[in-house]
Scaffold this active site. Structure first.
Site, PDB file in Angstrom:
ATOM      1  N   ARG A 238       0.821  -1.238   0.000  1.00 14.46           N
ATOM      2  CA  ARG A 238       0.000   0.000   0.000  1.00 14.46           C
ATOM      3  C   ARG A 238       0.842   1.270   0.000  1.00 14.46           C
ATOM      4  O   ARG A 238       0.381   2.336   0.393  1.00 14.46           O
ATOM      5  CB  ARG A 238      -0.982   0.020   1.160  1.00 14.46           C
ATOM      6  CG  ARG A 238      -1.963  -1.129   1.093  1.00 14.46           C
ATOM      7  CD  ARG A 238      -3.251  -0.821   1.820  1.00 14.46           C
ATOM      8  NE  ARG A 238      -4.093  -1.994   1.784  1.00 14.46           N
ATOM      9  CZ  ARG A 238      -4.013  -2.984   2.661  1.00 14.46           C
ATOM     10  NH1 ARG A 238      -3.161  -2.921   3.658  1.00 14.46           N
ATOM     11  NH2 ARG A 238      -4.799  -4.042   2.541  1.00 14.46           N
TER      12      ARG A 238
ATOM     13  N   LYS B 189       2.199  11.620 -10.822  1.00 21.48           N
ATOM     14  CA  LYS B 189       1.379  10.757 -11.692  1.00 21.48           C
ATOM     15  C   LYS B 189       2.214   9.543 -12.072  1.00 21.48           C
ATOM     16  O   LYS B 189       3.319   9.689 -12.599  1.00 21.48           O
ATOM     17  CB  LYS B 189       0.979  11.501 -12.965  1.00 21.48           C
ATOM     18  CG  LYS B 189      -0.168  12.463 -12.798  1.00 21.48           C
ATOM     19  CD  LYS B 189      -0.639  12.918 -14.179  1.00 21.48           C
ATOM     20  CE  LYS B 189      -1.633  14.045 -14.069  1.00 21.48           C
ATOM     21  NZ  LYS B 189      -2.004  14.573 -15.397  1.00 21.48           N
TER      22      LYS B 189
ATOM     23  N   GLU C 166       8.697  19.911 -24.179  1.00 16.33           N
ATOM     24  CA  GLU C 166       7.939  19.958 -22.911  1.00 16.33           C
ATOM     25  C   GLU C 166       8.336  21.192 -22.096  1.00 16.33           C
ATOM     26  O   GLU C 166       7.489  21.832 -21.454  1.00 16.33           O
ATOM     27  CB  GLU C 166       8.172  18.683 -22.080  1.00 16.33           C
ATOM     28  CG  GLU C 166       7.799  17.379 -22.780  1.00 16.33           C
ATOM     29  CD  GLU C 166       6.301  17.113 -22.876  1.00 16.33           C
ATOM     30  OE1 GLU C 166       5.490  17.981 -22.524  1.00 16.33           O
ATOM     31  OE2 GLU C 166       5.940  15.994 -23.321  1.00 16.33           O
TER      32      GLU C 166
ATOM     33  N   LYS D 227       6.922  23.315 -13.009  1.00 14.67           N
ATOM     34  CA  LYS D 227       5.997  22.178 -12.871  1.00 14.67           C
ATOM     35  C   LYS D 227       5.644  21.983 -11.400  1.00 14.67           C
ATOM     36  O   LYS D 227       4.473  21.764 -11.049  1.00 14.67           O
ATOM     37  CB  LYS D 227       6.591  20.898 -13.465  1.00 14.67           C
ATOM     38  CG  LYS D 227       5.672  19.703 -13.189  1.00 14.67           C
ATOM     39  CD  LYS D 227       5.614  18.649 -14.231  1.00 14.67           C
ATOM     40  CE  LYS D 227       4.527  17.624 -13.847  1.00 14.67           C
ATOM     41  NZ  LYS D 227       4.564  16.402 -14.578  1.00 14.67           N
TER      42      LYS D 227
ATOM     43  N   GLU E  16      -5.193  18.039 -10.719  1.00 12.03           N
ATOM     44  CA  GLU E  16      -5.650  18.546 -12.012  1.00 12.03           C
ATOM     45  C   GLU E  16      -7.139  18.864 -12.032  1.00 12.03           C
ATOM     46  O   GLU E  16      -7.890  18.389 -12.877  1.00 12.03           O
ATOM     47  CB  GLU E  16      -5.281  17.558 -13.132  1.00 12.03           C
ATOM     48  CG  GLU E  16      -5.292  18.233 -14.496  1.00 12.03           C
ATOM     49  CD  GLU E  16      -4.649  17.403 -15.596  1.00 12.03           C
ATOM     50  OE1 GLU E  16      -3.601  16.803 -15.363  1.00 12.03           O
ATOM     51  OE2 GLU E  16      -5.239  17.382 -16.673  1.00 12.03           O
TER      52      GLU E  16
ATOM     53  N   ARG F 214      -3.468  22.852 -13.470  1.00  9.71           N
ATOM     54  CA  ARG F 214      -2.487  21.845 -13.906  1.00  9.71           C
ATOM     55  C   ARG F 214      -2.719  21.450 -15.368  1.00  9.71           C
ATOM     56  O   ARG F 214      -1.811  21.004 -16.050  1.00  9.71           O
ATOM     57  CB  ARG F 214      -2.541  20.612 -12.984  1.00  9.71           C
ATOM     58  CG  ARG F 214      -1.448  19.596 -13.269  1.00  9.71           C
ATOM     59  CD  ARG F 214      -1.328  18.499 -12.208  1.00  9.71           C
ATOM     60  NE  ARG F 214      -0.290  17.543 -12.579  1.00  9.71           N
ATOM     61  CZ  ARG F 214       0.190  16.597 -11.784  1.00  9.71           C
ATOM     62  NH1 ARG F 214      -0.269  16.478 -10.553  1.00  9.71           N
ATOM     63  NH2 ARG F 214       1.117  15.778 -12.201  1.00  9.71           N
TER      64      ARG F 214
ATOM     65  N   ASN G 154      -0.934  20.535 -20.302  1.00 10.67           N
ATOM     66  CA  ASN G 154      -1.357  19.764 -21.483  1.00 10.67           C
ATOM     67  C   ASN G 154      -1.339  20.604 -22.760  1.00 10.67           C
ATOM     68  O   ASN G 154      -1.834  20.157 -23.807  1.00 10.67           O
ATOM     69  CB  ASN G 154      -2.774  19.197 -21.283  1.00 10.67           C
ATOM     70  CG  ASN G 154      -2.814  18.194 -20.148  1.00 10.67           C
ATOM     71  OD1 ASN G 154      -1.831  17.503 -19.890  1.00 10.67           O
ATOM     72  ND2 ASN G 154      -3.935  18.140 -19.446  1.00 10.67           N
TER      73      ASN G 154
ATOM     74  N   HIS H  78      -0.980  19.059 -26.139  1.00  5.10           N
ATOM     75  CA  HIS H  78      -1.167  17.612 -25.987  1.00  5.10           C
ATOM     76  C   HIS H  78      -2.499  17.110 -26.517  1.00  5.10           C
ATOM     77  O   HIS H  78      -2.643  15.914 -26.765  1.00  5.10           O
ATOM     78  CB  HIS H  78      -1.015  17.207 -24.515  1.00  5.10           C
ATOM     79  CG  HIS H  78       0.423  17.138 -24.080  1.00  5.10           C
ATOM     80  ND1 HIS H  78       1.241  18.242 -24.071  1.00  5.10           N
ATOM     81  CD2 HIS H  78       1.192  16.111 -23.654  1.00  5.10           C
ATOM     82  CE1 HIS H  78       2.451  17.885 -23.651  1.00  5.10           C
ATOM     83  NE2 HIS H  78       2.450  16.595 -23.398  1.00  5.10           N
TER      84      HIS H  78
ATOM     85  N   HIS I 169      -1.602  14.044 -28.669  1.00  4.47           N
ATOM     86  CA  HIS I 169      -1.962  12.649 -28.369  1.00  4.47           C
ATOM     87  C   HIS I 169      -2.719  12.009 -29.536  1.00  4.47           C
ATOM     88  O   HIS I 169      -2.519  10.840 -29.859  1.00  4.47           O
ATOM     89  CB  HIS I 169      -2.826  12.572 -27.105  1.00  4.47           C
ATOM     90  CG  HIS I 169      -2.033  12.725 -25.838  1.00  4.47           C
ATOM     91  ND1 HIS I 169      -2.558  13.306 -24.699  1.00  4.47           N
ATOM     92  CD2 HIS I 169      -0.771  12.367 -25.529  1.00  4.47           C
ATOM     93  CE1 HIS I 169      -1.630  13.301 -23.750  1.00  4.47           C
ATOM     94  NE2 HIS I 169      -0.534  12.741 -24.229  1.00  4.47           N
TER      95      HIS I 169
ATOM     96  N   HIS J 193       6.734  11.419 -29.046  1.00  5.74           N
ATOM     97  CA  HIS J 193       5.764  12.190 -28.272  1.00  5.74           C
ATOM     98  C   HIS J 193       6.041  13.698 -28.372  1.00  5.74           C
ATOM     99  O   HIS J 193       5.145  14.492 -28.643  1.00  5.74           O
ATOM    100  CB  HIS J 193       5.784  11.713 -26.818  1.00  5.74           C
ATOM    101  CG  HIS J 193       4.949  12.549 -25.907  1.00  5.74           C
ATOM    102  ND1 HIS J 193       3.574  12.515 -25.919  1.00  5.74           N
ATOM    103  CD2 HIS J 193       5.291  13.474 -24.978  1.00  5.74           C
ATOM    104  CE1 HIS J 193       3.103  13.374 -25.026  1.00  5.74           C
ATOM    105  NE2 HIS J 193       4.132  13.970 -24.437  1.00  5.74           N
TER     106      HIS J 193
END
Ligand code: NAD
Ligand code: ZN
Length: 372
Positions: free
Chosen positions: A125, A147, A189, A231, A241, A245, A249, A252, A256, A269
Site C-alpha cells: 500500500r 502521476k 515539454e 511544474k 488537475e 495543472r 497539457n 497535448h 496525443h 511524443h
C-alpha cells in the site's frame, strides 16, 4: 562560463512534500539528503540495461548508506510500462524482504519512473520512492508531480495512481548521452511550460537553443531547474488537475491524437506535441489571441528541427481526438495561449470547426516545403 549551481525546491502535496533538485551538479548537491533517506534501510535500485551501462555508477554515493541493496531491472523504453513488469517487480521485492520502510530508487527515463512510481505506490500500500531521471523529458516533466502508471493494450497510462516521490534529483550530467531526438522532445515539454507560465525561461531557451540541443550540461542546468520549478509550483497549487495543472497539457490535445493516429511509436511524443502546439496557436490566433507569442513559438519550433508529419488521415485524427480521456459530450477540451505567460484551459470546441481546420493543417505539416 561557470555552471549555475543546482537548484532545490520543495513541492508540498496532500500527503507530505517532495524535495526536488535540478541542474548541473544536482547529484553531488543532493547526496547528503539521499543518503539520509536510505540510511539503514533496504534499498531497491531499479534501472534499465542501457541506463545502467551508461550511468550505473550514479547511485554509488547513496548505496553505501543502505543496510542492503537489491538491484532490480526493467526493459528500456515504453515496454517497461506493461502491467506484468509491475507484478514481476512486486514479487521480487517481496522475495527479497521488502518492508514498509524499504526504499525504491529509480534511475532512468520517464517510462521507468512511471513504472517505478506505480510499483512503489502499490507495494504494501505504498513505500517511499525517489527518482534519478536520466532523460530531459523525465527531468522537466515525468518524474515530477506524482502521476504514475502502466499501459494496457487498450491505451497508454490507463492504470495508475498518484504517488509523489520523496526526492527527485535531476542532474544534467546524465543528458550528454541522449540522442538529439530525445533532447528535442524534452525541450518541447520545457517550451510548453515556458510559453504559458515562465516567459524568462522561454527567452533562455531561445538564446541557448543550439547548446541545449547538443546536450551541453551547463546550458541544460538552468533550463531543467527552471522547468522543474514551474511544474512543481503548478502541481503544488493544483495537485489533482482540477484546474490550472491542465495548462501542462498545452499542445497535448492534438499531440496525443496525432500519436494515436500515426500508430504509437511512429511519431515521437515531443514531436507530436510540437505539432499540437502549432495547431493550438492557429486556434488561438482565430480568436485574436497570442499575437505576441505565436511568432516566437513558431520560430523556436522551426529552429528545433521537428520532422514533418507522416501522411495522416484527417478522419482518423478526428476520431482519436474524440476518444481523448478529457473529451466531453460537447466536444474536446483545449488549452490555448492568450498571450505570453498566460493560457486558458478547458476550452470546449465543437468537432465540426476542428474538422474543417484539420485537413489543411495535416497536409501542410506533411509537406517538406514547410521547411521543418
Ligand atoms: N508521469 C508523468 O507526469 C509523465 C509526464 C510526461 C511523460 N510521461 C511518460 O514518460 C514516458 C517517456 O519518457 P522518456 O521520454 O524519458 O522515454 P523513456 O523512459 O522510454 O526512455 C527512452 C530511451 O532513452 C534511454 N535513456 C534513458 N536515459 C538515457 C541517457 N541518459 N542516455 C541515453 N539513453 C537514455 C532509455 O533507456 C530508453 O531506451 C512515457 O511513458 C510518458 O507517458 C509521464
Ligand atoms: Zn508530454
Amino acid at each position: 562560463m561557470s555552471p549555475e549551481p543546482a537548484a532545490r525546491f520543495t513541492l508540498p502535496h496532500p500527503r507530505g512534500e517532495s524535495v526536488l533538485w535540478g541542474g548541473s551538479g544536482a547529484l553531488a548537491a543532493a547526496a547528503g539528503e539521499l543518503r539520509e533517506w536510505v540510511a539503514g534501510r533496504r534499498l531497491f535500485l531499479l534501472s534499465t540495461p542501457r541506463v545502467r551501462a551508461l550511468h550505473g555508477d550514479a547511485p554509488a554515493p547513496v548505496r553505501a548508506a543502505a543496510a542492503a541493496v537489491v538491484e532490480l531491472s526493467a526493459p528500456d523504453g515504453e515496454i517497461a510500462k506493461e502491467p506484468a513488469e509491475a507484478v514481476r517487480l512486486w514479487r521480487e521485492m517481496a522475495a527479497h524482504g521488502g518492508r514498509r520502510d524499504s526504499r525504491l530508487l529509480c534511475l532512468g527515463g520517464g517510462s521507468l519512473t512511471d513504472l517505478g512510481g506505480f510499483v512503489a505506490g502499490g507495494f504494501l500500500r505504498g513505500i517511499e520512492v525517489a527518482h534519478l531521471p536520466t532523460t530531459l523529458l523525465a527531468q522537466v516533466d515525468a518524474a515530477i508531480g506524482g502521476k504514475t502508471g502502466v499501459d494496457l493494450p487498450e491505451g497508454k497510462n490507463l492504470v495508475g495512481l498518484f504517488h509523489h516521490p520523496a526526492l527527485v534529483v535531476a542532474d544534467t550530467a546524465w543528458l550528454g548521452t541522449l540522442p538529439r531526438e530525445a533532447l528535442r522532445c524534452g525541450l518541447v515539454e520545457a517550451i510548453k511550460m515556458a510559453a504559458l507560465l515562465a516567459p524568462e525561461l522561454l527567452a533562455r531557451i531561445e538564446r541557448d537553443l543550439d547548446r541545449l540541443l547538443a546536450g551541453d550540461a551547463t546550458a541544460l542546468g538552468p533550463v531543467v531547474a527552471a522547468a522543474a520549478g514551474v511544474k512543481a509550483a503548478v502541481v503544488a497549487r493544483d495537485p489533482e488537475e482540477r484546474g490550472e495543472r491542465a495548462l501542462l497539457n498545452f499542445g497535448h490535445t492534438l499531440g496525443h491524437a496525432l500519436e494515436a493516429a500515426a500508430g504509437f511509436g511512429a511519431l515521437a511524443h515531443g514531436d507530436a506535441v510540437a505539432w499540437g502546439i502549432r495547431f493550438a496557436l492557429d486556434l488561438a490566433r482565430e480568436r485574436g489571441w497570442a499575437a505576441d507569442l505565436a511568432p516566437r513559438l513558431t520560430a523556436l519550433l522551426d529552429r528545433l528541427g521537428v520532422p514533418p508529419l507522416p501522411p495522416l488521415d484527417g478522419a482518423a485524427v478526428l476520431a482519436a481526438l474524440q476518444r481523448d480521456k478529457k473529451a466531453t459530450e460537447a466536444g474536446v477540451r483545449w488549452v490555448l495561449p492568450e498571450r505570453l505567460g498566460q493560457g486558458r484551459w478547458g476550452i470546449v470546441l465543437p468537432p465540426a470547426g476542428i474538422a474543417a481546420r484539420l485537413g489543411p493543417f495535416l497536409a501542410a505539416g506533411a509537406a517538406p516545403a514547410r521547411g521543418l
